[in-house]
Design a protein around this motif. Structure first.
Motif, PDB file in Angstrom:
ATOM      1  N   PHE A   9     -13.456  -7.253  -7.624  1.00  0.00           N
ATOM      2  CA  PHE A   9     -13.711  -8.124  -6.419  1.00  0.00           C
ATOM      3  C   PHE A   9     -13.104  -8.332  -4.883  1.00  0.00           C
ATOM      4  O   PHE A   9     -12.022  -7.932  -5.746  1.00  0.00           O
ATOM      5  N   ILE A  10     -13.517  -8.005  -4.380  1.00  0.00           N
ATOM      6  CA  ILE A  10     -13.472  -8.209  -2.882  1.00  0.00           C
ATOM      7  C   ILE A  10     -13.985  -9.328  -2.155  1.00  0.00           C
ATOM      8  O   ILE A  10     -15.478  -9.867  -2.571  1.00  0.00           O
ATOM      9  N   PRO A  11     -13.545 -10.261  -1.131  1.00  0.00           N
ATOM     10  CA  PRO A  11     -13.994 -11.057  -0.130  1.00  0.00           C
ATOM     11  C   PRO A  11     -15.710 -10.886   0.496  1.00  0.00           C
ATOM     12  O   PRO A  11     -15.205 -10.433   1.435  1.00  0.00           O
ATOM     13  N   PHE A  12     -16.763 -10.386  -0.160  1.00  0.00           N
ATOM     14  CA  PHE A  12     -18.014 -10.164   0.333  1.00  0.00           C
ATOM     15  C   PHE A  12     -18.470 -10.579   1.457  1.00  0.00           C
ATOM     16  O   PHE A  12     -18.632  -9.965   2.419  1.00  0.00           O
ATOM     17  N   TRP A  13     -18.205 -11.519   2.034  1.00  0.00           N
ATOM     18  CA  TRP A  13     -18.850 -12.550   2.928  1.00  0.00           C
ATOM     19  C   TRP A  13     -17.472 -12.197   3.861  1.00  0.00           C
ATOM     20  O   TRP A  13     -18.870 -12.883   4.601  1.00  0.00           O
ATOM     21  N   THR A  14     -16.896 -11.701   3.350  1.00  0.00           N
ATOM     22  CA  THR A  14     -16.098 -11.364   5.081  1.00  0.00           C
ATOM     23  C   THR A  14     -16.419 -10.254   6.115  1.00  0.00           C
ATOM     24  O   THR A  14     -16.436  -9.585   7.590  1.00  0.00           O
ATOM     25  N   LYS A  15     -17.313  -8.873   5.177  1.00  0.00           N
ATOM     26  CA  LYS A  15     -18.250  -7.766   5.471  1.00  0.00           C
ATOM     27  C   LYS A  15     -19.223  -7.665   6.030  1.00  0.00           C
ATOM     28  O   LYS A  15     -20.264  -7.857   5.103  1.00  0.00           O
ATOM     29  N   LEU A  16     -19.809  -8.736   6.667  1.00  0.00           N
ATOM     30  CA  LEU A  16     -21.300  -8.837   7.115  1.00  0.00           C
ATOM     31  C   LEU A  16     -22.240  -7.846   7.039  1.00  0.00           C
ATOM     32  O   LEU A  16     -23.152  -8.667   6.325  1.00  0.00           O
TER      33      LEU A  16
END
Length: 400
Positions: free
Chosen positions: A311-318
């Protein structure tokens, strides 16, 4: 300001219309040469596409719309100095140097003109892929190629790599040429050979993929009985393994064994560990270990940046998030095609083989988005077919 925009002058903008017209004429000529007859739409599509992309590029100049990738500095310096670092791969030292640098010179050393060539190569690749799908399945509905070209116009990866001095535009062109050649009656043809040569000097890993696809298509064209295919596969699997093992050692210096694949991934992972977006370590001592991990690796590569095994905070990498959403859209739209998997089994196999091979070697979560592009484009053809089917089925709605 991005590195490649620092030397922009008024001359760059004055020459832009001439390159715009040149690229438009090349795309129109190629599309009308290999696609189904659809002159009015193709004229409008490519003119609108180039205007849309040019607008995106000009916005990026002021507002940094396109992400700046770590490799971008390296490739920008290569373009501007004409020199490639010795520690780079053959694909950079030879392929990129002898393809990109002449194109940059032809662009009058203007990065915007160079980006227009990027757009040209990317969409030439899409044109050839659309034509290949038409020939594979004897398509006569122009809406299939229309939807394919439209999806290609808005695909996040295509947009992003149009405005970066990376190699993706050349990869897509190589893929398109190869598949168009693969769809021909005579398998050995100029398009297939050009695709193989272009892939060979840019990313030799693609040669392994092309080699397998050529063999699969050769067997498919023979239309052999199921029993004979089973017998051939029994003999072909060990022969194929030893052949791929030999090529992998010769090209990548990697033996295809559980231990060597595990070591390769883990060493690469260590090099990029501080980025925080690497895959977990793997501990493979037998092919059974590989089989157990394979589904997770397969779907993580396919669905990146969304979580499967990490998991990574994918919403921060547009940009990566947008590409992931686009892929989910393609998968959702293509559901009717998956239900008719027998008809499209060979195309689905092409997609599965690419994802399977890439999943074994991928060690970087965000790198997977970039390296997944060929599979995305192949899946796009199935989604275009599904959209054309839905349009035909529900066309009556638009009468009211």
């Amino acid at each position: 300001m991005k590195l490649y925009y620092e030397n922009m002058e008024l001359w760059d903008f004055l020459t832009l219309p001439f390159y715009f017209l040149f690229v438009y004429l090349v795309l129109i000529w190629a599309a009308k040469s290999v696609l189904l007859p659809d002159s009015k739409y193709l004229n409008l599509h490519f003119f609108g596409l180039l205007l849309f992309y040019l607008t995106i590029g000009l916005i990026d100049f002021n507002f940094k719309l396109i992400p700046f990738f770590p490799d971008t500095n390296l490739f920008t310096r290569i373009l501007e100095t004409g020199e490639t670092p010795f520690n780079q791969s053959i694909g950079v030292r030879i392929g990129y140097k002898y393809l990109a640098i002449p194109i940059y010179q032809l662009s009058l050393r203007s990065i915007y003109n160079y980006f227009l060539f990027n757009i040209c190569f990317l969409h030439l690749g899409l044109i050839f892929l659309a034509a290949a799908f038409n020939q594979f399945y004897a398509q006569s509905d122009v809406w299939v190629q229309r939807f394919f070209l439209l999806l290609g116009a808005v695909a996040p990866s295509i947009l992003v790599y149009s405005f970066t001095p990376l190699r993706e535009s050349y990869f897509v062109l190589a893929l398109g040429l190869f598949f168009y050649g693969l769809s021909k009656k005579n398998l050995l043809n100029i398009f297939l050979i050009l695709g193989v040569l272009l892939a060979g000097i840019l990313r030799v890993q693609l040669l392994l993929y092309f080699f397998i696809l050529f063999f699969v298509q050769y067997l498919h064209k023979k239309k052999l009985s199921t029993g004979l295919l089973v017998v051939l596969l029994i003999f072909a699997i060990p022969v194929g393994y030893f052949s791929l093992n030999f090529l992998s050692q010769a090209i990548l210096n990697i033996r295809i064994t559980p231990e060597s694949l595990s070591l390769f991934r883990n060493l690469q992972r260590l090099e990029y560990f501080e980025s925080g977006v690497t895959y977990p370590e793997v501990f493979w001592t037998s092919w059974f270990d590989v089989i157990l991990d394979f589904p997770g690796l397969f779907f993580q590569f396919l669905l990146t940046p969304f979580p499967v095994i990490i998991f990574i905070p994918f919403w921060t990498k547009l940009a990566y998030f947008a590409d992931g959403l686009f892929l989910l859209f393609l998968l959702f739209v293509a559901i009717p095609i998956f239900s008719d998997w027998r008809k499209y089994s060979v195309w689905l196999l092409f997609i599965g083989i690419y994802i399977g091979m890439s999943a074994f070697f991928e060690f970087h979560l965000l790198g997977a988005v970039r390296h997944r592009l060929p599979a995305t484009l192949l899946l796009m053809a199935l989604a275009a077919k599904a959209l054309a089917y839905l349009l035909t089925k529900y066309r009556w709605i638009f009468r009211y």
